[in-house]
Design a protein around this motif. Structure first.
Motif, PDB file in Angstrom:
ATOM      1  N   LEU A  36      25.922  25.880  41.310  1.00 63.84           N
ATOM      2  CA  LEU A  36      25.621  27.260  40.926  1.00 63.84           C
ATOM      3  C   LEU A  36      24.532  27.325  39.846  1.00 63.84           C
ATOM      4  O   LEU A  36      23.731  28.264  39.836  1.00 63.84           O
ATOM      5  CB  LEU A  36      26.885  27.987  40.471  1.00 63.84           C
ATOM      6  N   GLY A  95      22.280  28.673  42.468  1.00 65.47           N
ATOM      7  CA  GLY A  95      23.298  29.708  42.657  1.00 65.47           C
ATOM      8  C   GLY A  95      22.866  30.841  43.562  1.00 65.47           C
ATOM      9  O   GLY A  95      23.657  31.354  44.355  1.00 65.47           O
ATOM     10  N   ASP A  96      21.600  31.225  43.460  1.00 69.62           N
ATOM     11  CA  ASP A  96      21.125  32.350  44.277  1.00 69.62           C
ATOM     12  C   ASP A  96      21.264  32.070  45.766  1.00 69.62           C
ATOM     13  O   ASP A  96      21.555  32.972  46.547  1.00 69.62           O
ATOM     14  CB  ASP A  96      19.647  32.643  43.973  1.00 69.62           C
ATOM     15  N   ALA A 115      23.303  29.431  46.948  1.00 73.96           N
ATOM     16  CA  ALA A 115      24.676  28.986  47.208  1.00 73.96           C
ATOM     17  C   ALA A 115      25.614  30.164  47.437  1.00 73.96           C
ATOM     18  O   ALA A 115      26.614  30.046  48.139  1.00 73.96           O
ATOM     19  CB  ALA A 115      25.193  28.143  46.041  1.00 73.96           C
ATOM     20  N   LEU A 116      25.300  31.321  46.859  1.00 71.37           N
ATOM     21  CA  LEU A 116      26.190  32.473  46.967  1.00 71.37           C
ATOM     22  C   LEU A 116      25.743  33.472  48.039  1.00 71.37           C
ATOM     23  O   LEU A 116      26.437  34.440  48.313  1.00 71.37           O
ATOM     24  CB  LEU A 116      26.332  33.157  45.603  1.00 71.37           C
ATOM     25  N   GLN A 117      24.575  33.225  48.627  1.00 76.05           N
ATOM     26  CA  GLN A 117      24.083  34.128  49.669  1.00 76.05           C
ATOM     27  C   GLN A 117      24.708  33.749  51.013  1.00 76.05           C
ATOM     28  O   GLN A 117      25.192  32.626  51.179  1.00 76.05           O
ATOM     29  CB  GLN A 117      22.548  34.028  49.738  1.00 76.05           C
ATOM     30  N   TYR A 118      24.682  34.693  51.979  1.00 82.83           N
ATOM     31  CA  TYR A 118      25.223  34.421  53.318  1.00 82.83           C
ATOM     32  C   TYR A 118      24.769  33.070  53.856  1.00 82.83           C
ATOM     33  O   TYR A 118      25.547  32.301  54.403  1.00 82.83           O
ATOM     34  CB  TYR A 118      24.750  35.493  54.320  1.00 82.83           C
ATOM     35  N   THR A 119      23.488  32.817  53.732  1.00 83.77           N
ATOM     36  CA  THR A 119      22.876  31.676  54.411  1.00 83.77           C
ATOM     37  C   THR A 119      23.041  30.354  53.667  1.00 83.77           C
ATOM     38  O   THR A 119      22.859  29.299  54.255  1.00 83.77           O
ATOM     39  CB  THR A 119      21.379  31.960  54.599  1.00 83.77           C
ATOM     40  N   VAL A 170      33.108  34.110  65.080  1.00 83.97           N
ATOM     41  CA  VAL A 170      32.644  35.419  64.633  1.00 83.97           C
ATOM     42  C   VAL A 170      32.805  35.635  63.127  1.00 83.97           C
ATOM     43  O   VAL A 170      32.383  36.661  62.606  1.00 83.97           O
ATOM     44  CB  VAL A 170      33.363  36.560  65.384  1.00 83.97           C
ATOM     45  N   ASP A 171      33.414  34.670  62.408  1.00 82.64           N
ATOM     46  CA  ASP A 171      33.569  34.882  60.963  1.00 82.64           C
ATOM     47  C   ASP A 171      32.340  34.427  60.177  1.00 82.64           C
ATOM     48  O   ASP A 171      32.375  34.357  58.955  1.00 82.64           O
ATOM     49  CB  ASP A 171      34.849  34.202  60.440  1.00 82.64           C
ATOM     50  N   GLY A 172      31.270  34.142  60.886  1.00 82.66           N
ATOM     51  CA  GLY A 172      30.028  33.749  60.210  1.00 82.66           C
ATOM     52  C   GLY A 172      30.030  32.280  59.836  1.00 82.66           C
ATOM     53  O   GLY A 172      30.962  31.539  60.152  1.00 82.66           O
ATOM     54  N   SER A 181      32.091  29.233  54.812  1.00 82.16           N
ATOM     55  CA  SER A 181      31.691  29.469  53.419  1.00 82.16           C
ATOM     56  C   SER A 181      30.583  28.551  52.898  1.00 82.16           C
ATOM     57  O   SER A 181      30.798  27.375  52.607  1.00 82.16           O
ATOM     58  CB  SER A 181      32.913  29.340  52.503  1.00 82.16           C
ATOM     59  N   ALA A 182      29.395  29.104  52.773  1.00 86.41           N
ATOM     60  CA  ALA A 182      28.263  28.333  52.245  1.00 86.41           C
ATOM     61  C   ALA A 182      28.526  27.942  50.791  1.00 86.41           C
ATOM     62  O   ALA A 182      28.060  26.900  50.328  1.00 86.41           O
ATOM     63  CB  ALA A 182      26.975  29.139  52.373  1.00 86.41           C
ATOM     64  N   PHE A 183      29.276  28.769  50.088  1.00 88.29           N
ATOM     65  CA  PHE A 183      29.679  28.448  48.710  1.00 88.29           C
ATOM     66  C   PHE A 183      30.454  27.135  48.691  1.00 88.29           C
ATOM     67  O   PHE A 183      30.109  26.191  47.959  1.00 88.29           O
ATOM     68  CB  PHE A 183      30.533  29.604  48.172  1.00 88.29           C
ATOM     69  N   VAL A 184      31.488  27.059  49.529  1.00 87.88           N
ATOM     70  CA  VAL A 184      32.306  25.841  49.573  1.00 87.88           C
ATOM     71  C   VAL A 184      31.482  24.674  50.114  1.00 87.88           C
ATOM     72  O   VAL A 184      31.609  23.540  49.643  1.00 87.88           O
ATOM     73  CB  VAL A 184      33.575  26.075  50.410  1.00 87.88           C
TER      74      VAL A 184
END
Lengths: 406, 406
Positions: free
Chosen positions: A57, A61-62, A64-68, A268-270, A273-276
Motif C-alpha cells: 500500500l 496503494g493507488d 493495489a486498491l483499484q479494481y484492476t 461474475v464476482d470480478g 481481490s487485487a488487494f489480497v
C-alpha cells in the motif's frame, strides 16, 4: 399494506441440500475441535502479511486498491506456473485462473463442463463441500469407492464400459482428490493416475483434480499430477488456504485455453481481490516458501503421529486406518454395524467433536467411519480428545447404540 | 497419445455474451480514461487500511486468518444495519449477507429468484455487468426506458397489465438502480419508488435494488430506498467499493429471511474473506466515515462540475444531459443518427476513451449516447479529454461517419 402473495422461489436448487457445516457448529463452542479442516494458526505468516500489506500500500496503494490492481496478479500467476513444475505440470500464466478460494473454482468448473442432469462421478467418501456445489449445479452424481490407493479406477472403467454398452450417459466430469484425500488421507497411486488420464481421453470426460493438500506432505515427495498425463482433459485446482491462510480466500484453477476462458466468463464476482493478490504476491516474494512449508509439515507430522499414538492407545484394535503421508485428516473405520453419527452428541457433551462418516458419502452411505482433523489442535488436546471419543465409544458400545440407521 | 475427442461444453451459458470490459481496455493504456467507473485513488484510505491490518493481525491474527474469522464479520453486519437507517431501511444483522463485491450479490439474487427462461425486467440503459450476469443465468430480459426521473414505472405497469390480460409471463424480478443510476446519473423519483413497490406486491415480483452509489451524493440528501416501501419484496444491494476501495471486493445484500437464507446457500465460495472483513471493520471503527464521505463527494462534485463545464464549452448545444446529483457518471445524448461507437477508435487514437451508449442497452439499442466517468481523472485531464472527444466528433460529423448501424 397490500396483500403479500406467496413467492415461488427458483427450483434451480433444492431446499433439501444440507449444509454440513452448520449442523456441526451448534453447541460445540467449548469442545476440542477435531472436526473441521482448519490449519494450525501457528502456521499463519502474520508478520509477513503485515509487512506485505504495508509495503504494497505504501509503494503502490493507488493501484493495489483499484479494481484492476497492480503487479501482484501477474506475479501470483507466474508463481503458480513455477510452483506447478513440482507437480510435473507445464503451463503458462494465461492458463491460470485465480479464484475466490478453490470452492469457487469447483463451482466454475462444474458449471463450465456440465448442463443440468449431466453425470458427474465422484469418490466415496469425498469432500462434502464439493458435493453440495455439484448438487446446486443440478448434476447427477455417482460414487466410486476409495481404498488405500485412492479411488478404484478399475471400477470406474467397468462402469464406463457398461454405460457405453448400455447406451447410458457417460460422465462429463470425474472429481478426484489425488493427494492426501479428504477425508481418507490416502494418495492415488501413480498407476491409477495414468489409467484415469487415459480413460478421460478414451471416454471424453474431464477430470477435476482437487489438489488442496499437495504441499502438506510429510516426506517432501511430489508425485506427478493427473494433469501431467492429460493436460487437455484436466482442470487442476489448488489453494493458498493451507499455505498462507484460509481467510484470504484465494485458490486457483489450471486448464486449457478454452476451459479457462469459459470459467473466466462465469466468474461474475470480478477479479479475485487485487488487494489480497498484492499482499500475497509480496508475501511469496519476501518469505522463504520452502522453509515455511517445511515448518508447517513438520508440525502437522508431529500432530498426526500424536493422533495415531492416541488412537492406538485408546482404541487398540477396535478401529483401522491408513497412515496419512500428509494433509489434514485421519479416517477411522469402526466395525460394521457401528454408526458414528450416534456418537456425535455424546462426544460433544464430553467436550470433543469430529465429523461422522456418513456426511462424506452421496448415495451409498457408510456409517462406520469418522473423520478427525489433526492439524488444528496441539498434541495434548489431540490426546485428550481421542481419549474422550474412545471413552464415549466403549461406554456405549455394549448398549448397542451404534446400530446402522435403516 | 490417445486421440482427443471434441468435448462439448455446457450450454448453460452462451459464447456470444460479450465481455464489455475487455473490448475497452485494448490499446487504451495511455488514453485519458473516462470510460470505466473507477473511484479516485486519492480517496483510498491507505493509511487507515495499513493501520487496520496491523492492528487486526497483531491483536487477533489467529482468528482473522482462519476460515471463520474474528469479530469483524459481526461488526460489519451491524455497521450495515446502522448505516441502512439513513436509507430508511430497518433491518437486522441476520438479514445482511456480505458478498464478494456486489456483483456476486446480483448473481446470487437472480439465481435465487429465477429459473432459466423466467422474465427479468431491466432499465434501458442499464449496467452491462448486471446484464451479463442475467444472461449467464439464462433469464429472458425486457427493457424499460429511463428518463430524468428514473425508469418509467407507468410503462412497467402497463406491461404488467398487458401481460396479465394476455396470460403472458410476469417478471420474477425487476432490476433498478434508484440513485445516481449507471449510466445516466438520474434518480428514481419518490413517487415512482412508491408505485414500483406497490406493483411488486400486486404482481408478486421482487425488486433488485442496486444502490452502489447511494453515499456519493453531492448534497448529503438521502431519499428512502424502495426497500422501505416493500421490505418483503426487495433485495437491496450496496458495496464498499466506492466507500473504501474496489479491490477489497466487498458488497452486501439485505433481504427477508427466506431470500437471504437461499442466497447464503448458493454462495459456494464460503464466507467473504474474513481477513478483509477484519480490516474493513477496523477501518470503519477508527475512521470518521462521515468526514471521509464528505471529502469524497466534494472531490467528485468538483470533477463533475469540471466535466459539465468542459462539455458545455466544447460541445455547446450539440449534446444534452441530466446534471447528476451524485455518483460517477455523465451521460451525453447526441442528435439522433449519431452512433457513438464509431467515435471510439478515433478518440482512442487521439488519447481519450469513453464507453459508447449501445453497450448499456439490451434488446432496444440506442446509439446516440455515451458514458463518461468523472471520478477517476483530475479536472485538467477531464477538460483535456472532453476537448479531444469534441474535436474528433466535430471533425468527423460532416463526414457522416456516425450513421446508426443497421
Amino acid at each position: 399494506m397490500p396483500q403479500l402473495n406467496e413467492f415461488t422461489y427458483s427450483s434451480r436448487f433444492s431446499d433439501s441440500i444440507p449444509i454440513v457445516g452448520s449442523a456441526f457448529t451448534k453447541n460445540q463452542q467449548d469442545a476440542i475441535p477435531l472436526s473441521f479442516g482448519f490449519p494450525a494458526p501457528e502456521t499463519f505468516p502474520i508478520q509477513p502479511i503485515i509487512d506485505a500489506t504495508t509495503y504494497s500500500l505504501m509503494t503502490d496503494g493507488d493501484r493495489a486498491l483499484q479494481y484492476t490492481g497492480g503487479d501482484g496478479k501477474k506475479k501470483i500467476a507466474q508463481w503458480i506456473v513455477d510452483r506447478s513444475k513440482l507437480r510435473s505440470i507445464e503451463t503458462s500464466a494465461e492458463n491460470v485462473l485465480v479464484t475466490t478460494g478453490s470452492m469457487q473454482a469447483i463451482d466454475l468448473a462444474v458449471r463450465t463442463l456440465t448442463d443440468e442432469n449431466d453425470e458427474v462421478w465422484i469418490e466415496a467418501p469425498t469432500f462434502f463441500g464439493a458435493v453440495r456445489i455439484f448438487q446446486l449445479a443440478g448434476v447427477r452424481l455417482r460414487s466410486f469407492p476409495v481404498d488405500q490407493n485412492g479411488v478404484d479406477v478399475d471400477a470406474i472403467e467397468k462402469e464406463l464400459i457398461d454405460a457405453t454398452n448400455n447406451h447410458q450417459p457417460l460422465p462429463k466430469m470425474i472429481y478426484v482428490m489425488p493427494n492426501y484425500h479428504n477425508p481418507t488421507g490416502v494418495n492415488l497411486s501413480l498407476e491409477r493416475r495414468k489409467k484415469l488420464a487415459a480413460l478421460a481421453y478414451r471416454y471424453n470426460f474431464f477430470i477435476l483434480e482437487d489438489d488442496a493438500y499437495v504441499d502438506l506432505n510429510f516426506s517432501n515427495i511430489y508425485v506427478p499430477a493427473i494433469y501431467h498425463y492429460a493436460p487437455e482433459r484436466v482442470i487442476y485446482l489448488s489453494t493458498f488456504s493451507k499455505l498462507i491462510a484460509p481467510s484470504i480466500r484465494m485458490g486457483w484453477a489450471i486448464g486449457n485455453d478454452s476451459v479457462i476462458q469459459k470459467m473466466h466468463l462465469l466468474k461474475v464476482d470480478g477479479t479475485t481481490s487485487a488487494f489480497v493478490q498484492e499482499i500475497v504476491a509480496n508475501v511469496l516474494e519476501k518469505m522463504n516458501v520452502e522453509t515455511h512449508i517445511s515448518s508447517i509439515t513438520q508440525l502437522y507430522r508431529e500432530r498426526c503421529e500424536a493422533m495415531i499414538s492416541a488412537v492406538l492407545n485408546y482404541f487398540g484394535d477396535e478401529v483401522t486406518f491408513v497412515v496419512p503421508k500428509g494433509g489434514f485428516f485421519l479416517w477411522l473405520t469402526f466395525p460394521l454395524g457401528v454408526n458414528t453419527s450416534h456418537l456425535v452428541q455424546a462426544c460433544v457433551d464430553k467436550g470433543v467433536n469430529f465429523i461422522a462418516g456418513e456426511y462424506f458419502y452421496e448415495g451409498c452411505l457408510e456409517f462406520n467411519h469418522l473423520r478427525l482433523c489433526f492439524t488444528f489442535c496441539d498434541e495434548k488436546k489431540i490426546d485428550e480428545g481421542i481419549k474422550k471419543i474412545a471413552e464415549v465409544y466403549f461406554a456405549n458400545k455394549n448398549l448397542q447404540l451404534f446400530q446402522e440407521a435403516e
